[in-house]
Structures are given as C-alpha cells and as structure tokens.
Design a protein around this motif. Structure first.
Motif, short mmCIF file in Angstrom:
data_model
loop_
_atom_site.label_atom_id
_atom_site.label_comp_id
_atom_site.label_asym_id
_atom_site.label_seq_id
_atom_site.Cartn_x
_atom_site.Cartn_y
_atom_site.Cartn_z
N HIS A 214 0.96 -1.35 0.11
CA HIS A 214 0.02 0.17 -0.02
C HIS A 214 1.01 1.43 -0.04
O HIS A 214 0.70 2.19 0.70
CB HIS A 214 -1.02 -0.16 1.17
N MET A 265 -9.40 2.71 -1.72
CA MET A 265 -8.11 2.28 -2.08
C MET A 265 -7.80 2.66 -3.77
O MET A 265 -6.93 3.20 -4.05
CB MET A 265 -8.01 1.03 -2.05
N TYR A 272 -7.62 -3.19 -4.92
CA TYR A 272 -7.88 -3.98 -3.64
C TYR A 272 -8.85 -5.01 -3.82
O TYR A 272 -9.99 -4.88 -4.33
CB TYR A 272 -8.62 -2.50 -2.82
#
Length: 286
Positions: A214, A265, A272
């Motif tokens: 991430h 996201m 995601y």
C-alpha cells in the motif's frame, strides 16, 4: 503502482549563473546545489482544510463532514528533468519533520476537533538538488519498508507519533484522515498502511514482509517548481464513497474484507481485492 498525471506546463528551476572567470585559463568552480521547496496543501473538494471547519456535500451521500485529522508521510522524493532523467531530493535533516528520506506533512493544529493532533504543522518538503532544469516531481506515499517496523517508542521524529503507528508488526499509518458527521458521529476514518504482514500473531514482532504494501507512487511530469503546489483533496478521495453507511471498520483502515475500502483504495491508485483503479484522484497540482 505508478500513477502519472500529465499537465501542460513546466519551467526551469535553478540554472544559476556561474561566475565568469577573469581569465579563460582559470578553472570553473562546479555549480552549487540549489535549494528546493515543494509546497503541499490540504483541501476538501477544493476548499482549504482547517480544524473545526465543516464541509458539505461530500461523497455519494452528500454528507456534511467535520475532519478531525489530516496527516501523511511521503518518501523518496525525486525531481524529474525535461529529458526524463531524475535525481533524488536531498532532504534537509531538520530532526522534526524530515529524517533520512521521509517527510511528515501535517495540516492539523491540534485545535477544536483535532484533539489527537499536535499544535505544530508542516506543509512543505525541503531539500537540495544539483543545479539543473526540472519540470517534474515524483514521490511515494508512506514510510519505506526499512523504517516501517521499528520500535516507535524509541524512534526519532517524525516517526515517534503514537497516533500514526499501529504496531511493530503492522508498522505505521502512512496516512491518517478522519472525520465525523451526523451519520457517523463516532467517526469515519481513512488509515492507509501495509497489511498482511508476517510473521503474524504477535504485534510486538517486527514484520519481515507484507503482502499488501500500500505505497502508491505519484508522478507529475509538467510541474512548475517555482509556482505549483501539490494538493491532497479528501473530498476527491471520498467522491465515490457513501459516508452515511459503514459495515466494516469505521471507514477504511486498509485491512482486507472491508466493504468501504475498495473505492478508497482505488482513489489512491491502488488495487484492492480484485478492484482495479483507473487512476488516482487524491493528489493534483495547482
């Protein structure tokens, strides 16, 4: 995930004139590095963020929200030359906001609803670079892996904040933006960080790897270093979120299986659980 935003402007930075030697045979001194400041701004649907302000018509639910936090880390900041080459910005080691290759951008001042924050603020990245013509910038959102799983209780600033740390195993919250609303009075949070970190089972054991890092990278290839600022827009990040509903964690905290996380996201430019982004909407320039 490398996110590229193309603009149509660019201007030279630096190109300082070298002192003309009195004699042609005199050696020419090498150009001194130039000072660089990158300005960041925090907004909610283009309205300036400020602790205590409320913002209407956010998300698909047209919710009125009151933000209570707005902070994030960036690292590996690079300047891009017109020919496409890049150089790392040598960060000013101020011991407060910038250390090694990491910077904390902090737009809250601890007042009003921002009680979990601090009075001090930082909205710039500062450093030096070789004297050249630069027309772009690149940076990564987050804390680099080599610093992400250290002991926060002994870490130096800006990695010493408990409010931006999960655990030795999980590491840091790369970004924390929280808000409240009438629909979600206990809060709706966006906390970006690495997940799926192993070994698991003991939060005090530093991770050796994380399946979901991430850490999105953002690149602007047409950027006026003397004029432009990099804008983080919370309203744009939540444009496709229904803020009146919450069926998982409070908002999106990056963990798998959260129904609220897919659109958030994707807005960071991150995939995601099978949901693929078409780009990113959080950062822009102006």
């Amino acid at each position: 995930m490398l996110n590229i935003i193309r603009t149509t402007r660019g201007v030279a930075l630096g190109a300082a004139l070298l002192t003309v030697a009195a004699c042609e045979d005199d050696p020419v001194e090498p150009a001194m590095p130039i000072d660089v400041t990158l300005d960041f701004a925090a907004v909610v649907d283009e309205a300036a963020f400020s602790c205590g302000n409320s913002y209407d018509n956010v998300g698909t639910s047209n919710t009125t929200i009151t933000p209570v936090d707005f902070r994030f880390y960036v690292h590996d900041v690079e300047l891009i030359a017109a020919d496409g080459s890049s150089v790392e910005l040598e960060l000013t080691q101020d011991g407060t906001w910038q250390r090694e290759n990491v910077v904390l951008l902090d737009f809250e001042n601890g007042s009003g609803p921002c009680v979990n924050g601090t009075a001090a603020m930082n909205t710039t990245v500062r450093g030096t670079a070789p004297d050249a013509t630069y027309t772009g910038v690149r940076f990564t959102l987050g804390v680099p892996e080599e610093l992400n799983h250290a002991d926060q209780t002994t870490a130096a600033a800006p990695l010493d904040l408990t409010s931006l740390f999960w655990s030795w195993n999980g590491g840091y919250k790369f970004l924390r933006i929280d808000h409240t609303s009438d629909a979600q009075p206990e809060g709706w949070f966006v906390h970006l960080g690495s997940t799926g970190c192993t070994p698991t089972g003991d939060p005090t054991v530093p991770a050796t790897s994380c399946s979901n890092e991430h850490r999105p990278t953002f690149e602007f290839l047409d950027f006026d270093l003397g004029i432009d600022e990099i804008v983080a827009d919370y309203g744009a990040l939540l444009a496709n979120s229904d803020l009146a509903q919450n069926s998982g964690a409070k908002g999106c905290m990056s963990f798998p299986g959260d129904p609220e996380c897919a659109v958030v996201m994707n807005a960071f430019g991150l995939a995601y659980e099978g949901s693929q982004p078409s780009g990113q909407s959080f950062f822009s320039i102006r």
